[in-house]
Every structure is written in structure tokens, then in C-alpha cells.
Design a protein around this motif. Sequence first.
Motif, mmCIF file in Angstrom:
data_model
loop_
_atom_site.group_PDB
_atom_site.id
_atom_site.type_symbol
_atom_site.label_atom_id
_atom_site.label_comp_id
_atom_site.label_asym_id
_atom_site.label_seq_id
_atom_site.Cartn_x
_atom_site.Cartn_y
_atom_site.Cartn_z
ATOM 1 N N ILE A 93 13.054 -8.780 -1.365
ATOM 2 C CA ILE A 93 11.586 -8.754 -1.430
ATOM 3 C C ILE A 93 11.138 -8.459 0.002
ATOM 4 O O ILE A 93 11.379 -9.260 0.903
ATOM 5 N N PRO A 94 10.533 -7.282 0.227
ATOM 6 C CA PRO A 94 10.204 -6.913 1.610
ATOM 7 C C PRO A 94 9.314 -7.959 2.291
ATOM 8 O O PRO A 94 8.469 -8.593 1.656
ATOM 9 N N THR A 109 17.122 -12.332 -6.152
ATOM 10 C CA THR A 109 16.116 -11.482 -5.511
ATOM 11 C C THR A 109 15.348 -12.379 -4.548
ATOM 12 O O THR A 109 14.686 -13.329 -4.976
ATOM 13 N N THR A 110 15.452 -12.086 -3.265
ATOM 14 C CA THR A 110 14.882 -13.000 -2.276
ATOM 15 C C THR A 110 14.654 -12.293 -0.944
ATOM 16 O O THR A 110 14.750 -11.066 -0.860
ATOM 17 N N ASP A 111 14.345 -13.082 0.063
ATOM 18 C CA ASP A 111 14.109 -12.557 1.404
ATOM 19 C C ASP A 111 15.374 -11.879 1.952
ATOM 20 O O ASP A 111 16.488 -12.271 1.618
ATOM 21 N N ARG A 112 15.170 -10.868 2.801
ATOM 22 C CA ARG A 112 16.313 -10.140 3.360
ATOM 23 C C ARG A 112 17.189 -11.019 4.258
ATOM 24 O O ARG A 112 18.399 -10.892 4.277
ATOM 25 N N LYS A 113 16.521 -11.957 5.005
ATOM 26 C CA LYS A 113 17.273 -12.645 6.066
ATOM 27 C C LYS A 113 17.392 -14.149 5.915
ATOM 28 O O LYS A 113 18.283 -14.760 6.470
ATOM 29 N N LYS A 114 16.442 -14.776 5.197
ATOM 30 C CA LYS A 114 16.444 -16.247 5.278
ATOM 31 C C LYS A 114 16.189 -16.915 3.921
ATOM 32 O O LYS A 114 15.811 -16.241 2.963
ATOM 33 N N GLY A 115 16.394 -18.255 3.920
ATOM 34 C CA GLY A 115 16.056 -19.046 2.735
ATOM 35 C C GLY A 115 17.299 -19.606 2.051
ATOM 36 O O GLY A 115 18.393 -19.038 2.121
ATOM 37 N N ALA A 116 17.078 -20.728 1.356
ATOM 38 C CA ALA A 116 18.190 -21.420 0.693
ATOM 39 C C ALA A 116 18.824 -20.541 -0.382
ATOM 40 O O ALA A 116 20.043 -20.564 -0.576
ATOM 41 N N LEU A 117 18.000 -19.752 -1.072
ATOM 42 C CA LEU A 117 18.555 -18.921 -2.148
ATOM 43 C C LEU A 117 19.497 -17.856 -1.583
ATOM 44 O O LEU A 117 20.562 -17.582 -2.156
ATOM 45 N N LEU A 118 19.109 -17.285 -0.447
ATOM 46 C CA LEU A 118 19.970 -16.273 0.184
ATOM 47 C C LEU A 118 21.304 -16.911 0.590
ATOM 48 O O LEU A 118 22.379 -16.339 0.354
ATOM 49 N N THR A 119 21.221 -18.112 1.159
ATOM 50 C CA THR A 119 22.439 -18.822 1.577
ATOM 51 C C THR A 119 23.349 -19.059 0.366
ATOM 52 O O THR A 119 24.554 -18.765 0.403
ATOM 53 N N LEU A 120 22.737 -19.554 -0.713
ATOM 54 C CA LEU A 120 23.488 -19.823 -1.948
ATOM 55 C C LEU A 120 24.148 -18.548 -2.479
ATOM 56 O O LEU A 120 25.326 -18.542 -2.885
ATOM 57 N N ALA A 121 23.383 -17.446 -2.446
ATOM 58 C CA ALA A 121 23.893 -16.172 -2.962
ATOM 59 C C ALA A 121 25.080 -15.695 -2.119
ATOM 60 O O ALA A 121 26.101 -15.250 -2.656
ATOM 61 N N LYS A 122 24.940 -15.827 -0.802
ATOM 62 C CA LYS A 122 26.030 -15.372 0.080
ATOM 63 C C LYS A 122 27.280 -16.220 -0.145
ATOM 64 O O LYS A 122 28.383 -15.696 -0.247
ATOM 65 N N GLN A 123 27.065 -17.548 -0.228
ATOM 66 C CA GLN A 123 28.217 -18.452 -0.417
ATOM 67 C C GLN A 123 28.987 -18.123 -1.694
ATOM 68 O O GLN A 123 30.206 -18.214 -1.735
ATOM 69 N N ASN A 124 28.235 -17.729 -2.737
ATOM 70 C CA ASN A 124 28.883 -17.535 -4.042
ATOM 71 C C ASN A 124 29.162 -16.080 -4.380
ATOM 72 O O ASN A 124 29.703 -15.778 -5.439
ATOM 73 N N GLY A 125 28.725 -15.179 -3.504
ATOM 74 C CA GLY A 125 29.017 -13.761 -3.719
ATOM 75 C C GLY A 125 28.145 -13.098 -4.769
ATOM 76 O O GLY A 125 28.534 -12.091 -5.369
ATOM 77 N N TYR A 126 26.928 -13.658 -5.011
ATOM 78 C CA TYR A 126 26.019 -13.015 -5.974
ATOM 79 C C TYR A 126 25.431 -11.751 -5.336
ATOM 80 O O TYR A 126 25.158 -11.720 -4.128
ATOM 81 N N GLU A 127 25.163 -10.738 -6.154
ATOM 82 C CA GLU A 127 24.491 -9.535 -5.629
ATOM 83 C C GLU A 127 23.034 -9.894 -5.310
ATOM 84 O O GLU A 127 22.384 -10.615 -6.072
ATOM 85 N N THR A 128 22.542 -9.396 -4.185
ATOM 86 C CA THR A 128 21.159 -9.731 -3.804
ATOM 87 C C THR A 128 20.272 -8.493 -3.754
ATOM 88 O O THR A 128 20.743 -7.388 -3.483
ATOM 89 N N PHE A 129 18.995 -8.715 -4.023
ATOM 90 C CA PHE A 129 17.955 -7.681 -3.914
ATOM 91 C C PHE A 129 16.843 -8.238 -3.038
ATOM 92 O O PHE A 129 16.638 -9.455 -2.984
ATOM 93 N N PHE A 170 1.848 -9.409 -5.072
ATOM 94 C CA PHE A 170 1.778 -7.959 -4.914
ATOM 95 C C PHE A 170 3.174 -7.328 -5.071
ATOM 96 O O PHE A 170 3.384 -6.192 -4.677
ATOM 97 N N SER A 171 4.117 -8.095 -5.682
ATOM 98 C CA SER A 171 5.522 -7.668 -5.604
ATOM 99 C C SER A 171 6.098 -7.110 -6.903
ATOM 100 O O SER A 171 7.293 -6.829 -6.969
ATOM 101 N N VAL A 172 5.261 -6.900 -7.930
ATOM 102 C CA VAL A 172 5.837 -6.492 -9.218
ATOM 103 C C VAL A 172 6.578 -5.157 -9.138
ATOM 104 O O VAL A 172 7.540 -4.936 -9.881
ATOM 105 N N ILE A 219 0.842 -1.204 0.000
ATOM 106 C CA ILE A 219 0.000 0.000 0.000
ATOM 107 C C ILE A 219 0.877 1.254 0.000
ATOM 108 O O ILE A 219 0.656 2.178 -0.794
ATOM 109 N N ASP A 220 1.874 1.298 0.885
ATOM 110 C CA ASP A 220 2.706 2.503 0.992
ATOM 111 C C ASP A 220 4.001 2.416 0.197
ATOM 112 O O ASP A 220 4.783 3.371 0.200
ATOM 113 N N LEU A 221 4.209 1.285 -0.493
ATOM 114 C CA LEU A 221 5.462 1.114 -1.248
ATOM 115 C C LEU A 221 5.761 2.289 -2.199
ATOM 116 O O LEU A 221 6.906 2.744 -2.263
#
Length: 439
Positions: free
Chosen positions: A201-202, A179-199, A209-211, A49-51
Motif C-alpha cells: 500500500i503506497p 497487503t501492507t506498508d512497504r517498510k514497517k508494521g507488525a503485519l510486514l514483520t509477520l509476513a517476512k518471518q513466515n515467508g508470505y507474499e506481500t503487496f 483512497f486505496s481501492v 491522483i496520479d496512481l
Amino acid sequence: MENRVTFDYSKAMQFIGENEITSIKAIAETAKNILVEKSGAGNDFLGWIDLPDNYDREELKRIQAAGDRIAESSDVLIVIGIGGSYLGAKAALDFLRSPYYNSTDSRRKGRPEIYFLGNSFSGEEIADVLGLCEGKRVSVNVISKSGTTTEPAIAFRFVREYMESRYSAEELKHRIFATTDRKKGALLTLAKQNGYETFVIPDDIGGRFSVLTAVGLLPLAAAGCDVRKMLDGAKAEKEKLFADPKNNPAYRYAVARTHMLNSGKGVEILVSYDPYLRSFIEWWKQLFGESEGKDGKGIYPSGCIFSTDLHSLGQYIQDGRRVLFETVLEQEEPCGELKVPTDAADADGLNYLAGMTMPEITAKAELGTKLAHAEGGTDSLIVNFDRKDEFTFGALCYFFFIACAASAYMLGVNPFNQPGVEAYKRKMFELLGKPGYQK
Ligand code: PA5
């Protein structure tokens, strides 16, 4: 103030009288209050709503910069995601560019081709897209809020293997974006391990509702779209909708469709005469289907492109079970002003149309269809927008977000969960032998 999206139910007055609208307005008023006061079910998912006002400015700059870097370094961008994690970007790409984006240089303007994977279990599609990448410079944007959804996770495994066969681990840090959760999830772990840039999803914005978050904006920035204008359009729509709640067109649309449902019309067809809106209709189907269809309630959202589908589903719409109503997406500003050529021989008998533009012919087809369908008992609501640009796309999305949430609250369901989606996953995981799911 801009007035990009309007709603008109005057053509459906044989089904909806002013009295009915007035009586149902009280329910709409309640739904609206729930939304404004954020007091309804799922109220921890109202971040959209306020995004348009409070989006993360720094993240937007990173999105724009990453989009430009992808465009400079890549001929192809593979976007991996399912449901809300790809439908919005695909809708916007077709709306703002073209479904032929990948094959027309003039629409692409030096930007990368974009392919969507991870939205099915099709190995054929993965192989074909990777085949298309041969000899081209490739980047990847993998998108998953949960970070664990099976379809995109499998596709990403194949794509990662392919990327690792072509690029060094160091180079992949600049070619794979998560592009994933700020704090958790397998994708975030994978991204951190490999040094991918992350974005991010609030937390308080669900997939469908995330487009207007990085989910949609990064692929669109790579395609050269002005993503800030999308947020501006949503902001203008927000101001318009909340400035005059009584005449809020999104609530009026919600009220009208709820009335249709209450009078036995349980299927809504979102119609456009523009084939470039086909993906927008797919996005809308997910938004309404997943938000409303629960607890044995809800309108079944379907979609048609006319006149294409008048030659397939038109018979049913005119003459089949009387359970349908249409919501027609009308565009004010015509595009594709080709004129029908004159042909001296006139063997096809079309000279009566010579000199007419395609939009002029479309307008007659549209009016004729509306009249015929009304006679047959399928009436039309109209959502009007002015043109296909970024600002209007943002406004349209925001209009449908509000209408969808209000409609769900009028039905008495939580718009922001999707418990039914889990059912197939449980059965599938049992069959696949996923740890923790064996019978
Ligand atoms: O609207 C939703 O929440 C869903 O459609 C999700 O977007 C979809 O299931 C994909 O989920 P995820 O982004 O967690 O992979």
C-alpha cells in the motif's frame, strides 16, 4: 474520450440557483488549485491522483498472477481488513458480480468464494466463516496499512491458527498473502518471518483512497475481475476531469453539496435503486465521513437503497426534519430485463404492468420518488454512470475521490487524516489493558 460519469443538479434548482453556483465557484476554484498544486493539508497523501498513470506495472502483474493462482488453488478466499482495507473490494465485488457471488456459480465462474473478516469484533462471524471453510481449499489475504489495527489483527490470529492446523508452513507461503506498508508494521514483520507474499500500500495513499491499489485489486483479481480496466477507467476519468476544470463534474458536485450544507442540509443520502450498489454506498460513506467529518464540520453521509428503504426511511425523507438532500446514483444501461408476466386470472390486479420490464418500472418509481421528495423539500443531485463494469467502477471511484477531496478543502479541513478514529481506540485499549495505554 469516454464519458462514464456525469453530474446533474438541474433537478435541485429549487434549492440551488445559477447565482449560488457562481458565487461558490470561487471557493471551488481555490480547492481545485490546492488539489492540482498539491499545496493543501495532507498533501503527502495525494498519491491516488496520479496512481492511474504511474501505478507499479510489475506489482500489477504480480497481483494478476497471484489472483489466478488463488483461483486455481482455492475454493475460498478470506479477506481480512477493516475500513479502507476492505470496503472498496466488497463494493467492487457486489457491483461487478453480485452480493450473491458466493452462492451463484454463474457469477463466480470457477473463482473462489470470498468472505470478509476482521471488520468487527464478532467471534460468531469468525467461527461461522471458518465453519464454511471446512472441506474446502482456503487462501487468505490479510490487509492492513498500519499492520497493527486490532480488529483485523485479532481475526488474522484466529485464521492463522486455523490455517496452520490444516496446512504445512511451506504450503502457507503460497496460501497467505499480506497487503501492507512497504517498510514497517507488525503485519510486514509477520509476513517476512513466515515467508508470505506481500503487496504494497503506497505511503502516499490512505486507506479510504486505496481501492485501486493491491488493497482492492488482489481480492478482485482472485474473483476474476479485469483489474487493469479499473485503472483504465480511473485514468480516463482523471483525463476528463482535469481537461476542463471549469466544467469538471466532480467539482460541480462538490460545489452543489457544499451549497446544500450551507443552506442547512447537513445530511446527504446517497441513493441507488440497485441493491447491488449497497456496498458501494458503504464505501462512499466511509470516504466522505472520514474525510470531511472533523473540526465540528462536514456533511453526515448516509445511504439508502430504494425502493427498499422507501418502506422504512421514506416517511422521514418525505416528511421528517428538513435537513436532508439526496444524491442519486443513476445507471444508464439497464440490467435484469425481466418482464412482468401476464396472468389470465389477474387476481393481483397487476396485468396493467404485464410486459413491462423491471428497469422500466424502476424508472417510473425513480421519477415519482424524485417528484414527491422535491415537493416535500428533499431535493436530488444526480450522479450518472453508464454501466456496471470494471472501467466504470474505476471511473466512479476516481470521480468521488476528487469530489471528496475538493469538498473537504472547501470546508477547510484536511481530507486525509482521521484523528477522531483514534478516540475510541484509546478508550478501548485502556479498558483492554493494552501495554502503554493503562490509566
Ligand atoms: O481510511 C483509513 O485510513 C481507515 O479507514 C483505514 O483504512 C482503517 O482504519 C484500517 O487501517 P489499516 O489498513 O491500517 O488496518
